[in-house]
Design a protein around this motif. Sequence first.
Motif, short mmCIF file in Angstrom:
data_model
loop_
_atom_site.label_atom_id
_atom_site.label_comp_id
_atom_site.label_asym_id
_atom_site.label_seq_id
_atom_site.Cartn_x
_atom_site.Cartn_y
_atom_site.Cartn_z
N LEU B 197 -5.42 10.62 -9.54
CA LEU B 197 -5.82 11.27 -10.78
C LEU B 197 -4.65 12.05 -11.36
CD1 LEU B 197 -9.43 12.55 -9.96
CD2 LEU B 197 -8.72 10.46 -11.11
N PHE B 198 -3.99 12.84 -10.54
CA PHE B 198 -2.86 13.62 -11.05
C PHE B 198 -1.53 13.13 -10.50
CE2 PHE B 198 -4.82 15.90 -7.54
CZ PHE B 198 -3.76 16.03 -6.67
N TYR B 199 -1.59 12.29 -9.47
CA TYR B 199 -0.35 11.69 -8.96
C TYR B 199 -0.41 10.19 -9.24
CZ TYR B 199 -3.30 10.29 -5.03
OH TYR B 199 -4.30 9.76 -4.26
N SER B 200 0.67 9.53 -9.02
CA SER B 200 0.63 8.08 -9.13
C SER B 200 0.96 7.48 -7.78
CB SER B 200 1.61 7.58 -10.19
OG SER B 200 2.92 7.88 -9.77
N VAL B 201 0.46 6.29 -7.56
CA VAL B 201 0.65 5.66 -6.26
C VAL B 201 2.14 5.45 -5.98
CG1 VAL B 201 0.11 3.61 -4.89
CG2 VAL B 201 -1.59 4.54 -6.44
N GLU B 202 2.88 5.08 -7.03
CA GLU B 202 4.32 4.83 -6.82
C GLU B 202 5.04 6.10 -6.40
OE1 GLU B 202 3.51 3.62 -10.72
OE2 GLU B 202 2.12 2.98 -9.16
N ALA B 203 4.61 7.23 -6.95
CA ALA B 203 5.29 8.48 -6.66
C ALA B 203 5.21 8.84 -5.19
CB ALA B 203 4.71 9.60 -7.50
N LEU B 204 4.19 8.35 -4.53
CA LEU B 204 4.02 8.69 -3.10
C LEU B 204 4.99 7.89 -2.23
CD1 LEU B 204 0.15 8.94 -2.82
CD2 LEU B 204 1.80 10.79 -3.03
N LYS B 205 5.39 6.72 -2.75
CA LYS B 205 6.34 5.86 -2.04
C LYS B 205 5.88 5.56 -0.62
CE LYS B 205 10.54 7.02 -4.56
NZ LYS B 205 10.18 8.21 -5.35
N SER B 206 4.59 5.30 -0.50
CA SER B 206 4.07 4.99 0.83
C SER B 206 3.47 3.59 0.81
CB SER B 206 3.02 6.03 1.23
OG SER B 206 2.16 5.46 2.19
N GLU B 207 3.98 2.77 1.71
CA GLU B 207 3.51 1.39 1.81
C GLU B 207 2.01 1.35 2.11
OE1 GLU B 207 4.68 -2.85 2.26
OE2 GLU B 207 5.69 -1.09 1.47
N LEU B 208 1.63 2.21 3.05
CA LEU B 208 0.25 2.23 3.53
C LEU B 208 -0.71 2.60 2.40
CD1 LEU B 208 -1.54 2.07 6.13
CD2 LEU B 208 -1.37 4.57 6.18
N VAL B 209 -0.35 3.65 1.67
CA VAL B 209 -1.23 4.10 0.58
C VAL B 209 -1.37 3.00 -0.46
CG1 VAL B 209 -1.47 5.74 -1.31
CG2 VAL B 209 -0.71 6.54 0.93
N SER B 210 -0.24 2.38 -0.79
CA SER B 210 -0.29 1.31 -1.79
C SER B 210 -1.19 0.17 -1.35
CB SER B 210 1.12 0.75 -2.04
OG SER B 210 1.99 1.80 -2.37
N LYS B 211 -1.12 -0.17 -0.08
CA LYS B 211 -1.95 -1.25 0.45
C LYS B 211 -3.42 -0.86 0.47
CE LYS B 211 0.56 -4.79 2.51
NZ LYS B 211 1.50 -4.80 1.40
N ALA B 212 -3.67 0.39 0.86
CA ALA B 212 -5.07 0.83 1.05
C ALA B 212 -5.76 1.11 -0.28
CB ALA B 212 -5.12 2.07 1.94
N SER B 241 -1.35 -7.97 -2.42
CA SER B 241 0.07 -7.76 -2.18
C SER B 241 0.64 -6.67 -3.08
CB SER B 241 0.83 -9.08 -2.39
OG SER B 241 0.45 -9.65 -3.63
N THR B 242 0.15 -6.62 -4.32
CA THR B 242 0.60 -5.55 -5.20
C THR B 242 -0.57 -4.62 -5.49
OG1 THR B 242 0.04 -6.88 -7.12
CG2 THR B 242 2.32 -6.99 -6.37
N THR B 243 -0.25 -3.38 -5.76
CA THR B 243 -1.30 -2.43 -6.10
C THR B 243 -1.58 -2.52 -7.59
OG1 THR B 243 -0.20 -1.06 -4.48
CG2 THR B 243 -2.04 -0.10 -5.63
N GLN B 244 -2.61 -3.27 -7.92
CA GLN B 244 -2.96 -3.50 -9.32
C GLN B 244 -4.46 -3.40 -9.49
OE1 GLN B 244 -1.21 -4.68 -12.17
NE2 GLN B 244 0.68 -4.06 -11.15
N PRO B 245 -4.91 -2.74 -10.55
CA PRO B 245 -6.35 -2.74 -10.80
C PRO B 245 -6.81 -4.13 -11.21
CG PRO B 245 -5.20 -1.74 -12.63
CD PRO B 245 -4.17 -1.99 -11.57
N SER B 246 -8.02 -4.48 -10.81
CA SER B 246 -8.50 -5.82 -11.16
C SER B 246 -9.94 -5.75 -11.65
CB SER B 246 -8.39 -6.74 -9.94
OG SER B 246 -9.65 -7.16 -9.53
N ILE B 247 -10.21 -6.55 -12.65
CA ILE B 247 -11.55 -6.56 -13.25
C ILE B 247 -12.57 -7.10 -12.27
CG2 ILE B 247 -12.94 -7.59 -15.08
CD1 ILE B 247 -10.46 -7.36 -16.87
#
Lengths: 280, 276
Positions: B197-212, B241-247
């Motif tokens: 909400l206030f951070y972005s996934v990329e800013a965390l630079k964590s593989e695990l978070v991006s996957k989860a 494989s990528t962190t993307q929102p999907s319909i």
Amino acid sequence: MEDNRQDVVLEVRDVTMKFNKYETGVNSLKELVVRAFKKNLKKRKFECLKGVSFDVHRGEAVALIGRNGAGKSTLLKIVSGILKPTSGYAKRYGRITPLLRLGAGFDGNATGLENIYLNAAILGYTKKEIDAKIPEIVEFSELGDFIYSPIKTYSSGMLARLGFSIAVSMDSEILLIDEILAVGDIAFNKKCHAKLAELQQKGLTFLIVSHGEAVKRYCKRAIWIDGGLVREDGDITTVFKHYTEAMTKKTAAPATAPAAPAAQPQAKPAAPAAADANKK
Amino acid sequence: MSKKTARLSQRMYLLRLLVKRNIKNQYYRSFIGVLWTVLNPLLNMIVMAFVFSALFGRHTDGLDYPIYILSGNIIFGIMRSSTSSSLGCLVGQSDMLQKTKVPIEIFPTANVFSALVTFGFSFIALLLVAGFRALPIFGGPYFYFSWKIVLIIIILPAVTVFSLGISYFLSALYVFFRDIKHIYGVILTLWTYLTPLFYSVEALKSELVSKAMVFNPMYHYVEGFRELLRGDIPQIMLSFSTTQPSILAMYGFAAVSLVLGWLFLKAMKNKIAANL
């Protein structure tokens, strides 16, 4: 009682209700977990009603009596169709309007008028039907301009008036009354009783749950529920006599406090509406 | 047949009344009334933007940070406010529900629609902010309007249905376990922090978070909405494989939530009636 079948507005047949009850009421997750660990989570099959049958005819006024925990409330829920019985059935031929206890189902922030709409809509009436009844309700409640003020500014008497006015003004076939009325001041109380008598003349059916003899005013018939069974069904004077005898005699009755008989003799109209909940 | 439609229209009428009541109660007697629904997210956004912009402000993938925060919060708010108000909605009506045969699902449903109405007001706030940030002042423009913003009507039904399912489930569960109010409060807080909400996934630079992250339903609604604001359209298919929102994920989660919540409510109906 099998005569004129088309006159039946309420048909209750062999209604049996079983609950899976925890021995002590578990109503929090914490309690459930703790008890599961302690292994004293005993479930008990609890038979609340055991084959209750009766018919209520159009225009009849029936008192439902029985001591606390006898299954009256459950029976009422089944009668109104909220609860499905384990076996048997309850059929209604017509609409049921409950007379709720003081202020129940009202929204404190909304005005009296808004509450009439909301309440009646929850009871299942359409906007058109409510619109048509508004003048009658407002007039009967004698609230005047207070109808445009938020409910939370009302006195308890005013709340009761509003609730009563809604219940008696909507065209329903069956009126469900939990404990005989204690509405407003003496003048309004008189008016209520007059209105109920008028409705009874018109053919409205009453189902009244009561502990007091005041119901004799309307009801000629009483059904005594005891231990989930219909103990007696018939003339109200006789049933009440037997009921009173049983309640005063049986001091060591299971699930009843020894002082229980004191609960029922003189519950005049002044008794609180929520008398079902009081455990003397 | 006409009887059925009559009953349906009666229910719709009741639903409308309930929603109206909810909205009214939300800001009852407050000085500026319903204007709060617009102001509230705005003020919230200003605070958050002020506090977090130094930390996360540069990693919003081309979206202005105040808009980033606001968009996330108002979408998340649909779920948050509808589910938390639905918790006690059956118990709160118990006097009525003990005596009247009324379809109980109408109460949580009304809460969800109220939240949707509130969202509508908040959306106005978002448009105001976006309009302001699109002006060439203070070194701007920081935001460019795209017609794709109207495609939010793809996302709204999904997040509504998703909230409905949870609301059904919680309103029924609360009848039996009153302490889930506290538990759910904690879960909701956790969920708030687990959603960007206030951070972005990329800013965390964590593989695990991006996957989860793709397993968090709210991620898809929130980030999908932001894609539209950026002028992109969220992809249909879900990719791990990528962190993307999907319909697909949006509607998948919504369907699962609704089915489970609805079945639970249906199965418990009699027990709820007995326990209320």
